[in-house]
Write an enzyme that holds these catalytic residues in place. Structure first.
Site, short mmCIF file in Angstrom:
data_model
loop_
_atom_site.label_atom_id
_atom_site.label_comp_id
_atom_site.label_asym_id
_atom_site.label_seq_id
_atom_site.Cartn_x
_atom_site.Cartn_y
_atom_site.Cartn_z
N GLU A 755 7.93 -2.96 -2.27
CA GLU A 755 7.03 -3.53 -1.25
C GLU A 755 7.17 -5.11 -1.27
OE1 GLU A 755 4.04 -5.43 0.05
OE2 GLU A 755 2.86 -4.78 -1.81
N CYS A 789 0.47 -10.53 0.22
CA CYS A 789 1.67 -10.06 1.09
C CYS A 789 0.81 -9.72 2.54
CB CYS A 789 2.03 -8.56 0.39
SG CYS A 789 2.72 -8.72 -1.21
#
Length: 1005
Positions: A755, A789
């Site tokens: 990720e 993120c």
């Protein structure tokens, strides 16, 4: 001028048991109220209103014809909320077609109904022409026809607005009020200057000027000799200061109170009333501190003025204590306040906030009739405080009005009733005939485009099918049923507690993680104590030899851990979740001191880690259990899932607890042993989490922490032949290095779960509410110093609203508090380390030369922590100019026009696919853009951070990761190997199971 007092609780705990609270309220009503008698008095009022119903445009008529639960009601509300602010014809056409095209207004009705029916029919046709896959395909003549429909719709919405806004300016409103007094000379008015809460200093100044101008106008026209008999004004503190919140109490007293005092001086000199409107429950204690400070000064400078007051919301479980505290403050300063008692206008928001934050309970009543009980008890208390309070009862409920009249008869307290402009006229026409009591109209003033927030609140407040206003116009509802006594509490709340959001019943289901109400002193105090006591001890770095020894141990331990029954592995995670929840203050202290997180971010991160443990435990028991598969008779087929071996989990510093715990928990519950390598900046948080997992029952030889640099320790772990899988969260560049390393290894093909980051965009069209957009932008781009993120990097704003939106963002940036994350007032803390500080600083320096500076926050000149970067925004010419992710509080803004689908195409072309925000009121547009986006998480009309485990599974595609999504139903499979076991059950010579099910004849007898 005004010094902020130290925080101290004036009121009881906000999350008490609802039924226990009701016991105290009913005790206040044991004598002095005969509901049956009150209901009988109200019957002729109701019947008279039904005999002479309100006109179509009255809100009660609209709610009856088009309840907000219907497509028609929702269409009206959405158009009223958005259409008048849309500057460009193309978008106005799309919005009208989208909303009216879903509705089916009755074509058999007359008058305004017929107008709406005609508009709806045209819009249904338009929706087929103007909402195709490409919105811009319609020809010129079709567009001319569409503009005609939109013009008619705009006019209809303006007419609607006139029913609920007394005037577009204070002068126009006062003229309307004078006209109304020709029919009812005793009417009084309280003017409310429409608008949202301030987001910038410019907003606050504009609202201040509006209030001040209104007070001067009212004063110039005043004929009454007392504040009670005069018209007055209602002010909203959140409109006068953008940071009206408990966390900013020092600024509230230093900046907001002088403004309020300026308005008080004007009102006191004019001897008119000024009422502070009520707001959400998390500001309730703060509002009483504000009231007390202002009252102290009023007592010194205007001791004879009796026009100062505030509104109290009965739906709050602490409403009765608020009434008593307000009376105490009035007596302490030898003043008398005017207090408006209302039911409350933010119920749905209060419920959602409690659920999202995992609070212990709700600060409001969950049953409508429980709010009615609270209202009556507060009314009784207000009447009892007649020496210190002039009660103002705002209600449209005939039964409640009659009950108040009855309770007031026992004393000689003076009071007034209040109603909203555009509502309740019929009921109060009858009440004024019967009782002759004074009535004040709460009257919104402002441009119709500012109607949105007010109208939506009123619709939500009064639009439920169970509300008195809704049922009043419904002849099918019996009068006696309409006036039934509310004084019978339900045996249980109407909603499960926030803990049960995901089906938890005390025995089964997943419990929502417990949060902390940081505005509640008693809940905040344990965090403060833990923070003061927290020290961050150094964590020993591993060596390459340590890596080899750990991998050997984990490899050897794998068979036993994998053979541990699934239910036992899941139970260990649940124990860890409970222990972590109990250790919330300790972990928050660590996260502040080591990861430099603000308190709000700390609480959210601990909750996320708890949710991961519980969610993966539940998912494992369902999805990893053996599955029996269909097949032919005489054969059994089962699918088994088991661990792969040693999983290497490499986690980042930006979520050193939540992502670390999520990776490790998933790998462990699937049957793997785990080598956990935390980010080198945040090993202490990880070490404490590993210790907690060991305490919860995970064997020490099944989970090992290996702290050290990624280039050495991380690389050695990935390259180790015993690594059966890698789970990584971090940069795209490092993910590619890991991928190449795994691909180059001999032996088994090792799975990688990665990720990574993204150039995350938000698209804003001209239907979006500017205040909502700015809130979402500021939270998404700058919370956690942009070190998420999911954080917003690229804002794409429609050219028709870009100037005003950018100006508002510029102002909102200036209101951010950048500094020490240990302080509750800090919005944005420092970057993680010097390396990040230098890198982000370099990007900012480059953008100052290449782009147009929009605005930036200020940072402390001295005394602040190291590595502070001011949140900053720049305007660029093209989406393609954003070349890389900047992992910090830096926002890029681009204007767009024309085909919005082309904007999505340009965003897709960047190659990243993690998060996307869409701000629009055109539902079909939002859904289409989401379909076109090659992006993992799409958020519509909200911020784009803070994905919730099991609710918003998180992860991207393209350069943003491999999937599957963390916190989702497919995540655990990637940690598993699969085995199908097929057994020929008839191998011994016959199928006993089949034969046992046949008749003797079929068996050959």
């Amino acid at each position: 001028m005004f010094a902020a007092p130290d925080p101290a609780a004036r009121l009881p705990y906000p999350y008490r048991n609802e039924n226990q609270v009701l016991g105290g309220l009913l005790a206040r009503l044991e004598s002095g109220l005969d509901w049956g008698l009150a209901a009988r008095r109200a019957v002729p009022w109701v019947q008279a209103v039904r005999d002479k119903p309100a006109p179509f445009w009255a809100m009660e008529s609209l709610l009856h014809e088009y309840p907000i639960s219907s497509a028609e009601g929702l269409a009206l509300m959405r158009l009223a909320e958005a259409l008048l602010r849309v500057p460009d014809a193309e978008t106005a056409i799309a919005l009208t077609a989208d909303q009216l095209g879903k509705a089916q207004f009755d074509t058999n009705s007359g008058g305004a109904h017929k107008v709406l029916a005609s508009l709806s029919a045209s819009a249904i046709s338009l929706s087929k022409k103007f909402l195709p896959e490409n919105e811009g395909e319609a020809g010129l003549f079709k567009r001319l026809g569409a503009q005609t429909v939109v013009a008619a719709t705009v006019r209809a919405i303006q007419l609607l607005g006139r029913q609920f806004v007394l005037g577009r300016s204070i002068r126009e409103a006062m003229e309307e009020a004078a006209s109304a007094r020709k029919a009812h000379a005793a009417l009084r008015f309280s003017y409310d200057m429409l608008g949202e809460g301030a987001r910038t200093e410019a907003d606050a100044q504009r609202y201040f000027d509006s209030y001040a101008n209104a007070i001067r106008a009212i004063a110039s026209d005043k004929v009454a000799t007392s504040p009670e008999a005069a018209d007055g004004i209602s002010i909203k503190l959140s409109a006068l200061f953008s940071r009206y919140e408990d966390a900013q109490r020092d600024r509230v007293f230093a900046e907001l109170l002088p403004r309020v005092w300026g308005l008080i001086e004007l009102a006191a000199h004019a001897n008119i009333n000024l009422t502070i409107d009520a707001e959400e429950s998390d500001r309730l204690e703060l509002s009483l501190d504000v009231l007390d400070a202002l009252a102290a000064r009023i007592a010194r400078e205007f001791p004879q003025w009796r026009g100062f007051g505030l509104a109290v919301q009965a739906y709050q479980t602490r409403a009765l204590q608020v009434v008593d505290e307000v009376a105490r403050i009035a007596r302490e300063h030898r003043l008398r306040f005017m207090v408006r008692l209302v039911k409350g206008a933010y119920w749905d928001g209060e419920i959602k906030r409690a659920q999202e934050q995992g609070l212990v309970g709700y600060p409001v009543f969950t049953h409508k009739h429980h709010t009615d009980i609270s209202y009556l008890a507060c009314a009784r208390a207000l009447i009892g405080h007649a020496d210190a309070i002039y009660p103002q009862f705002a209600t449209h409920n005939a039964g409640t009005i009659a009950a108040i009249l009855q309770m007031a008869q026992s004393g000689d307290a003076k009071f007034e009733m209040q109603r909203l402009h555009g509502m309740g006229e019929g009921i109060y026409r009858e009440v004024m005939k019967d009782a002759g009591i004074p009535v004040r109209v709460y009257a919104p003033v402002g441009e119709h485009r500012d109607l949105l927030a007010y109208l939506v609140r009123r619709l939500l407040e009064n639009g439920a099918n169970s509300s008195f206003v809704h049922q009043l116009a419904d002849e099918a509802v019996d009068v006696n049923a309409l006036l039934a006594s509310p004084l019978h509490p339900a045996p249980a709340p109407a909603l499960p507690p926030p803990e049960a959001l995901y089906g938890f019943d005390g025995q089964s289901g997943r419990a929502n993680s417990k949060g902390v109400d940081l505005a509640c002193l008693v809940e905040r105090e344990p965090l403060n104590k833990a923070l003061a006591a927290t020290t961050v001890d150094a964590v020993k770095e591993a060596t390459i030899a340590d890596v080899d020894a750990a991998m050997q141990q984990l490899h050897a331990a794998f068979p036993d851990w994998n053979a541990t029954p699934l239910v036992q592995r899941a139970a260990a995670l649940r124990r860890a979740a409970n222990m972590l929840e109990a250790c919330m203050p300790e972990f928050c202290g660590l996260l502040v001191k080591e990861a430099h997180k603000t308190l709000g971010d700390c609480v959210a991160e601990v909750r996320e880690a708890v949710d991961f443990c519980r969610y993966y435990a539940d998912q494992a028991e369902v999805r990893l259990a053996p599955q029996t598969l269909p097949g032919p008779t005489g054969e059994s087929n089962e699918l088994h899932l088991h661990g792969r071996g040693v999983f290497v989990c490499i986690s980042p510093w930006n979520f050193p607890l939540a992502i670390f715990a999520g990776q490790v928990a998933a790998a462990l519950v699937a049957g793997n042993t785990v080598a956990a390598k935390p980010a080198e900046q945040t090993p202490a948080v990880a070490q404490r989490m590993v210790a907690l997992l060991h305490e919860a029952g995970v064997p020490k030889n099944a989970l090992t922490l290996l702290h050290g640099p990624g280039e050495t320790i991380g690389a050695a772990l990935v390259a180790d032949a015993r690594a059966a899988g890698v789970c990584f969260t971090g940069s795209t560049a490092v993910a590619k290095i890991i991928n190449r390393t795994l691909a180059g290894k001999d032996g088994a093909i090792v799975p990688l779960i990665a990720e990574t980051g993204g150039i995350n965009a938000m698209i804003v069209d001209s239907t979006a509410l500017p205040e909502q957009v700015v809130d979402s932008v500021v939270q998404s781009a700058f919370r956690s110093a942009g070190q998420r993120c999911s954080a917003l990097r690229l804002l794409c704003v429609h050219e028709g609203v870009a100037d005003s939106m950018i100006e508002m963002i510029r102002g909102a940036l200036k209101e951010l508090n950048v500094g020490d994350p240990a302080r509750l007032s800090t919005d944005v803390g420092p970057l993680i380390d010097a390396q990040a500080f230098d890198a982000i600083g370099g990007h900012v320096a480059r953008l100052r030369k290449e782009a147009i500076l929009i605005g930036e926050a200020s940072i402390p000149r001295a005394g602040g922590p190291k590595h502070l970067i001011a949140p900053i925004a720049f305007e660029l010419s093209r989406i393609a100019d954003v070349k890389q992710e900047i992992f910090g509080p830096v926002l890029h803004v681009v204007r767009w026009g024309g085909d919005v689908d082309a904007v999505i195409a340009q965003i897709n072309a960047l190659g990243y696919g993690l998060t996307l925000g869409i701000q629009t009121r055109i539902d079909s547009r939002a859904l289409r853009l989401a379909r076109l986006a090659r992006i993992g998480n799409v958020y519509v009309n909200r911020n784009m951070i803070g994905a919730v485990v099991g609710v918003q599974p998180f992860g991207g595609e393209g350069l943003s990761g491999t999937g599957p999504k963390a916190g989702g139903p497919h995540y655990l499979y990637r940690f598993c190997a699969e085995q199908t076991v097929t057994i020929n059950t008839a191998a011994a010579g016959g199928n006993a199971a089949l034969l046992a099910g046949l008749s003797p004849a079929a068996a050959g007898e």
